[in-house]
Design a protein around this motif. Sequence first.
Motif, PDB file in Angstrom:
ATOM      1  N   VAL A   1      29.291  35.029  33.489  1.00  9.47           N
ATOM      2  CA  VAL A   1      30.559  34.551  33.043  1.00  9.47           C
ATOM      3  C   VAL A   1      31.569  35.781  33.306  1.00  9.47           C
ATOM      4  O   VAL A   1      31.192  36.967  33.362  1.00  9.47           O
ATOM      5  N   LYS A   2      32.927  35.354  33.440  1.00  8.61           N
ATOM      6  CA  LYS A   2      33.930  36.319  33.593  1.00  8.61           C
ATOM      7  C   LYS A   2      35.102  36.108  32.643  1.00  8.61           C
ATOM      8  O   LYS A   2      36.126  35.530  32.887  1.00  8.61           O
ATOM      9  N   PRO A   3      34.956  36.537  31.214  1.00 12.57           N
ATOM     10  CA  PRO A   3      35.944  36.249  30.351  1.00 12.57           C
ATOM     11  C   PRO A   3      37.199  36.857  30.478  1.00 12.57           C
ATOM     12  O   PRO A   3      38.399  36.450  30.058  1.00 12.57           O
ATOM     13  N   LEU A   4      37.369  37.787  31.413  1.00  7.76           N
ATOM     14  CA  LEU A   4      38.800  38.412  31.654  1.00  7.76           C
ATOM     15  C   LEU A   4      39.394  37.771  32.875  1.00  7.76           C
ATOM     16  O   LEU A   4      40.444  38.193  33.396  1.00  7.76           O
ATOM     17  N   CYS A   5      38.924  36.738  33.364  1.00 10.24           N
ATOM     18  CA  CYS A   5      39.336  36.330  34.659  1.00 10.24           C
ATOM     19  C   CYS A   5      40.832  35.655  34.856  1.00 10.24           C
ATOM     20  O   CYS A   5      41.161  35.656  35.785  1.00 10.24           O
ATOM     21  N   ARG A   6      41.187  35.699  33.555  1.00  7.74           N
ATOM     22  CA  ARG A   6      42.622  35.161  33.504  1.00  7.74           C
ATOM     23  C   ARG A   6      43.702  36.399  32.910  1.00  7.74           C
ATOM     24  O   ARG A   6      44.909  36.100  32.983  1.00  7.74           O
TER      25      ARG A   6
ATOM     26  N   THR B   1      30.586  40.015  33.227  1.00 10.92           N
ATOM     27  CA  THR B   1      31.187  40.986  33.964  1.00 10.92           C
ATOM     28  C   THR B   1      32.559  41.093  33.813  1.00 10.92           C
ATOM     29  O   THR B   1      33.235  40.040  33.266  1.00 10.92           O
ATOM     30  N   GLY B   2      33.420  42.326  33.903  1.00 13.92           N
ATOM     31  CA  GLY B   2      34.645  42.401  33.590  1.00 13.92           C
ATOM     32  C   GLY B   2      35.595  42.243  34.812  1.00 13.92           C
ATOM     33  O   GLY B   2      36.811  42.792  34.540  1.00 13.92           O
TER      34      GLY B   2
ATOM     35  N   LYS C   1      37.778  50.457  33.233  1.00  7.26           N
ATOM     36  CA  LYS C   1      38.725  49.940  32.217  1.00  7.26           C
ATOM     37  C   LYS C   1      38.291  48.362  31.887  1.00  7.26           C
ATOM     38  O   LYS C   1      38.482  47.918  30.820  1.00  7.26           O
ATOM     39  N   ASP C   2      38.107  47.551  32.843  1.00  8.38           N
ATOM     40  CA  ASP C   2      37.632  46.056  32.658  1.00  8.38           C
ATOM     41  C   ASP C   2      36.503  46.107  32.025  1.00  8.38           C
ATOM     42  O   ASP C   2      36.486  45.280  30.909  1.00  8.38           O
TER      43      ASP C   2
END
Lengths: 299, 63
Positions: free
Chosen positions: A188-193, A148-149, A45-46
């Motif tokens: 980078v981890k754009p979904l980290c929040r 990465t997700g 999903k991520d």
Amino acid sequence: MRQHKLALCKEHYLEWVPEQTDRFIKKYNMFTRDEKILVAVSGGKDSLGLWDILVRLGYQADGLYLGLGIDGGIDYSHESQRLTEKFANEHNLKLHIVDIEKEYRQSIPVLSQMTHRGHGKPCAVCGLTKRHEMNRIARDLGYDVLATGHNLDDEAAVLFGNTLSWSGEYLLRQGPVLPAGDGLARKVKPLCRFYEREMTAYCLVRGIEYIYEECPFAEGSQSIYYKELLNQLETTRPGAKLTFYLRFLEARKSGELFVEKDMEQAHLHPCPNCGQPTSAPDLCSFCRMIEKVNSVPAS
Amino acid sequence: MVKLILRDKEYEVKPGMTLLSALQKSEILPESVIATREGEMILEDEILKDGEVIKLIAVISGG
């Protein structure tokens, strides 16, 4: 979303998630619209959610799927590859597929058995191989950045584990952006929040078909245990996971966490075989593993 | 009764309670699932009615 004291209808939720993602991309200087992004997609999903969001936002994002050769009685790798290819085809996106067994003669579970890494579970070999291959392909194909997700629950669980053991070097490296270095692509981890729950909701509402089954080797893993502990905390204290992570980032940035920021970089050198940075005295861990595997006669 | 389904497990709770209470009674962490009824997500304060089947989607992944 109790942590934000916010409730949204479907339409607005589908607008809110990409808006927030774009805000984080800019806030942490992850990348620009002129740069080429390689998204590591697993069929989960991520990563599929991330790819969808980046494309919706107008970024140049191609996918990378690594075939790990994991079956576990549920045809796990084949099914995750099928869903990833389906997503790419439906959205007319470019997807690179790398089959680990074809590249290195063995699947992840077999590599793990042959090298005796990871106490009987292939997760350590899997993580090492994925990091190595994602970096190699991003570098070789000329991508500016590897995305990465990882979501907030992933990050909070890693942070929790590293804090429990006070792993200073790992704590100093953790963050939304790992800058490029000699031989290392920017990560980078754009979904980290985003909470894991928020990403699941995004995929459900958006109609993204992802692999629901868990990796057969993930059962009983430490990271899942830490996530469960943190979710117990979150249930009684909404926002606890977010605060834990954000306060860590603030402390790290302000320098109040540890003094020596460049400790890790100081003793990295290129692996004589693959050229990727390593702190090992000779070959990097990955190349040592492959060397060991290649020294075993094929059966 | 109300049926909750999470992966291959089934739980039964009495109707008239909220989803949040049903999850707590079944010892399921609310943070670890998303609840759906006939494919639509429902919120924690929703009152569950007799005969309903609630499908719970696990959100935790990783290894």
